[in-house]
Design an enzyme around this catalytic site. Structure first.
Site, mmCIF file in Angstrom:
data_model
loop_
_atom_site.group_PDB
_atom_site.id
_atom_site.type_symbol
_atom_site.label_atom_id
_atom_site.label_comp_id
_atom_site.label_asym_id
_atom_site.label_seq_id
_atom_site.Cartn_x
_atom_site.Cartn_y
_atom_site.Cartn_z
ATOM 1 N N PRO A 120 -14.799 38.070 15.374
ATOM 2 C CA PRO A 120 -14.231 38.781 16.513
ATOM 3 C C PRO A 120 -12.725 38.625 16.650
ATOM 4 C CG PRO A 120 -15.213 36.735 17.215
ATOM 5 C CD PRO A 120 -15.442 36.819 15.744
ATOM 6 N N THR A 131 -20.615 37.718 15.692
ATOM 7 C CA THR A 131 -20.508 38.894 16.555
ATOM 8 C C THR A 131 -19.768 38.542 17.856
ATOM 9 O OG1 THR A 131 -21.760 40.724 17.478
ATOM 10 C CG2 THR A 131 -22.744 38.547 17.725
ATOM 11 N N ALA A 132 -19.159 39.570 18.465
ATOM 12 C CA ALA A 132 -18.311 39.344 19.646
ATOM 13 C C ALA A 132 -19.085 38.637 20.765
ATOM 14 C CB ALA A 132 -17.748 40.674 20.143
ATOM 15 N N ASP A 145 -11.244 47.979 9.908
ATOM 16 C CA ASP A 145 -11.322 48.605 11.228
ATOM 17 C C ASP A 145 -10.108 48.274 12.076
ATOM 18 O OD1 ASP A 145 -13.735 49.761 10.897
ATOM 19 O OD2 ASP A 145 -14.888 48.158 11.836
ATOM 20 N N GLU A 200 0.815 -1.219 0.000
ATOM 21 C CA GLU A 200 0.000 0.000 0.000
ATOM 22 C C GLU A 200 0.854 1.277 0.000
ATOM 23 O OE1 GLU A 200 -2.850 0.885 -0.734
ATOM 24 O OE2 GLU A 200 -2.811 2.935 0.061
ATOM 25 N N LYS A 257 -11.381 53.732 13.764
ATOM 26 C CA LYS A 257 -11.769 54.901 14.551
ATOM 27 C C LYS A 257 -11.228 54.709 15.954
ATOM 28 C CE LYS A 257 -15.710 54.423 12.420
ATOM 29 N NZ LYS A 257 -17.087 54.100 12.448
ATOM 30 N N GLY A 310 -16.269 41.597 13.910
ATOM 31 C CA GLY A 310 -17.483 40.912 14.350
ATOM 32 C C GLY A 310 -18.469 40.791 13.208
ATOM 33 N N ASP A 311 -19.706 41.161 13.495
ATOM 34 C CA ASP A 311 -20.774 41.154 12.507
ATOM 35 C C ASP A 311 -21.081 42.611 12.159
ATOM 36 O OD1 ASP A 311 -23.012 40.814 10.997
ATOM 37 O OD2 ASP A 311 -24.189 39.790 12.544
ATOM 38 N N MET A 348 -18.763 47.649 24.153
ATOM 39 C CA MET A 348 -18.123 48.952 24.402
ATOM 40 C C MET A 348 -18.401 49.422 25.831
ATOM 41 S SD MET A 348 -19.160 50.727 20.776
ATOM 42 C CE MET A 348 -20.723 49.893 20.594
HETATM 43 N N1 SAH Z 1 -19.622 44.669 14.958
HETATM 44 C C1 SAH Z 1 -18.922 44.229 16.152
HETATM 45 C C2 SAH Z 1 -19.094 45.200 17.280
HETATM 46 C C3 SAH Z 1 -18.477 46.536 17.032
HETATM 47 S S1 SAH Z 1 -18.552 47.617 18.393
HETATM 48 C C4 SAH Z 1 -19.390 42.817 16.533
HETATM 49 O O1 SAH Z 1 -20.362 42.331 15.967
HETATM 50 O O2 SAH Z 1 -18.769 42.208 17.387
HETATM 51 C C5 SAH Z 1 -16.993 47.315 19.167
HETATM 52 C C6 SAH Z 1 -17.182 46.504 20.407
HETATM 53 O O3 SAH Z 1 -17.371 45.145 20.066
HETATM 54 C C7 SAH Z 1 -15.996 46.502 21.327
HETATM 55 O O4 SAH Z 1 -15.934 47.650 22.143
HETATM 56 C C8 SAH Z 1 -16.295 45.272 22.150
HETATM 57 O O5 SAH Z 1 -17.303 45.490 23.082
HETATM 58 C C9 SAH Z 1 -16.860 44.334 21.082
HETATM 59 N N2 SAH Z 1 -15.808 43.503 20.513
HETATM 60 C C10 SAH Z 1 -15.340 43.531 19.256
HETATM 61 N N3 SAH Z 1 -14.371 42.603 19.088
HETATM 62 C C11 SAH Z 1 -14.241 41.982 20.282
HETATM 63 C C12 SAH Z 1 -13.427 40.934 20.759
HETATM 64 N N4 SAH Z 1 -12.541 40.323 19.974
HETATM 65 N N5 SAH Z 1 -13.567 40.538 22.049
HETATM 66 C C13 SAH Z 1 -14.461 41.117 22.862
HETATM 67 N N6 SAH Z 1 -15.259 42.120 22.452
HETATM 68 C C14 SAH Z 1 -15.164 42.548 21.191
#
Ligand code: SAH
Length: 462
Positions: free
Chosen positions: A226, A332-333, A249, A22, A271, A303-304, A384
């Site tokens: 995230p 999302t986070a 971002d 094989e 930002k 995230g999302d 946040m």
């Molecule tokens: N669109 C993003 C959120 C943007 S606002 C989402 O869906 O996750 C930014 C906030 O997202 C941060 O201040 C924090 O609260 C959260 N966040 C983003 N990335 C993160 C991570 N890797 N771990 C923990 N919190 C996170």
């Protein structure tokens, strides 16, 4: 690099395989992808190899080869299935000074077989110098997902049309043509099975002096997830690979950007809190401008993009400019953070709803009333929120929650600096400071229906 990767033409070259079972068959299948002449040296062959020998595709020699016989081969595989025998036969190859590969014995190998992604004539070879074959296989499966099965056919078609393009088009026009072929309509047509249509598009473009004038580029708002690149969706990765320019971002993981094409432009439009360099209007403007220049644009958001992503403003700007937008959601986070805690965002019978709430609002807006969302049987995930910890505590206490109410914090989920903290309302501010946690972090506060479920002991510690 201890080894040097290169692609070698195998026509009219001899390859020897020592073995007949094989392992030998595996090497044989691999090398038969090429045009090499293969000879198997072993007293007996397994049925698959015997069939190949019968068909004349390989030569079978029942003797162990002499050193002289091996001297003329380009490559020798030793694959008898017995490590001891392999090691002793290695001496033969060494004496013949032939490039040798001994199965599963990296120390005896001069040449390693890579993991291969075969889209002939497009071939990706992944090597780890024998250190981590499992890793090579993982990389291979990523590449298999990224490269559509028919890609080789398109490359072969391009190869056939190269002389025609070279005869009619200047070098710059030619580069633009091939960029368009592999990035634009021909690739899309070919991928969807319309191979003749792809060929027609390319031939027409060559006849008409080059790729068609760029339509306005596409813009995709893509969720980067995230953290780590492997938390992105496959569609998001595809969009990244197609992008000419990426506006990303500050919170986007560098590993995610690595997934983009090497020549894609990357623009940080982060930002940073307090910094004014990239106000939202300017982000909208540069994004739209790039698309109008015909570029394929990705706006990569952590995230999302649908969650606290100022999505509506960007979508309005894009549509207002008469352009189309595609949105690719991400993880999302809060989802990733709750996965990290091994505690669901909802819990059957205890937590029926969860609210994603921001710790900060726009300047001038009233402070968020977090406690109004934290009714019995619900949970809140605060984005946040680190900087607002004292206000969150005061607000929740004013709504009748106790000092001892548990607050779970997950910071930088998915990144190397990921941290979990199990705190309480009363101690939150001090705990955050002593753990050195700043944004990005998610704060979870739960108000389950039963006291038992609220007990910190029920939660999984980090
Ligand atoms: N669109 C993003 C959120 C943007 S606002 C989402 O869906 O996750 C930014 C906030 O997202 C941060 O201040 C924090 O609260 C959260 N966040 C983003 N990335 C993160 C991570 N890797 N771990 C923990 N919190 C996170």
């Amino acid at each position: 690099m201890k080894t040097f990767p290169m692609f070698v033409r195998m026509r009219d070259r001899d390859v020897a395989i020592l073995g007949g079972g094989e392992q030998a068959a595996q090497k044989c299948r691999l090398i038969l992808k090429s045009e090499a002449r293969v000879t198997l040296y072993w007293p007996e062959l397994d049925p698959e190899l015997a069939e190949l020998a019968k068909s004349g595709r390989i030569t079978w020699n029942r003797q162990i080869p002499s050193v002289a016989a091996l001297e003329s081969v380009s490559l020798c595989f030793i694959a008898t299935g017995c490590p001891g025998t392999d090691a002793s036969l290695h001496g033969l190859a060494e004496a013949a000074r032939v490039l040798v590969n001994v199965v599963d014995q990296p120390d005896l190998c001069e040449a390693y077989t890579p993991s291969i992604v075969d889209r002939d004539p497009v071939v990706v070879a992944i090597g780890t110098e024998g250190t981590a074959p499992v890793l090579a296989r993982q990389i291979k499966s990523r590449m298999e997902e990224l490269l559509e099965p028919g890609l080789g056919g398109l490359a072969a078609l391009a190869g056939r049309l190269r002389p025609a393009a070279a005869a009619r088009l200047q070098p710059r026009k030619r580069r633009d043509l091939w960029r368009w072929v592999f990035n634009g309509a021909p690739r899309a047509a070919h991928k969807s099975g319309a191979e003749r249509e792809a060929a027609r598009l390319i031939k027409d473009a060559i006849a008409q002096g080059g790729a068609p004038a760029a339509d306005p580029g596409r813009i995709a708002l893509v969720g980067a997830g995230p953290g780590g690149a492997d938390l992105m969706t496959l569609r998001g990765v595809q969009r990244l690979q197609e992008a000419d320019i990426i506006f990303y971002d500050r919170l986007v993981d560098p590993g995610v950007l690595e997934l983009a094409r090497r020549d894609a432009e990357r623009v940080l439009v982060g930002k940073t809190p307090g910094a004014e360099s990239w106000p939202q209007d300017r982000i909208n403007q540069v994004m739209v401008q790039a698309a109008k220049e015909g570029k394929t644009v990705v706006r990569l958001k952590c995230g999302d993009p649908m969650v606290f992503g100022r999505l509506e403003e960007e979508v309005a700007a894009i549509k207002g400019a008469g352009l189309e937008v595609e949105i690719v959601p991400g993880i999302t986070a809060a989802s990733a953070a709750s996965a990290r805690l091994e505690t669901g965002l909802t819990q059957r019978g205890e937590i029926d709803s969860v609210t994603f709430v921001s710790g900060q609002l726009r300047d001038g807006d009233r402070s968020p009333d977090w406690g109004s969302h934290l009714k019995l049987g619900t949970a809140i995930a605060i984005y946040m929120g680190v900087g607002s910890a004292p206000e969150i505590r005061d607000n929740l206490l004013a709504h009748g929650h106790r000092d001892s109410c548990a607050v779970d914090v997950v910071a930088s989920v998915g990144h190397a600096s990921e941290t979990c903290l199990h705190s309480t309302l009363g101690t939150l501010e001090g705990d955050l400071a002593s753990a050195g946690i700043s944004n990005p972090a998610i704060l979870f506060v739960r108000n389950p229906k039963s006291e038992a479920a609220a007990a910190p002991g029920l939660r999984v510690a980090s």
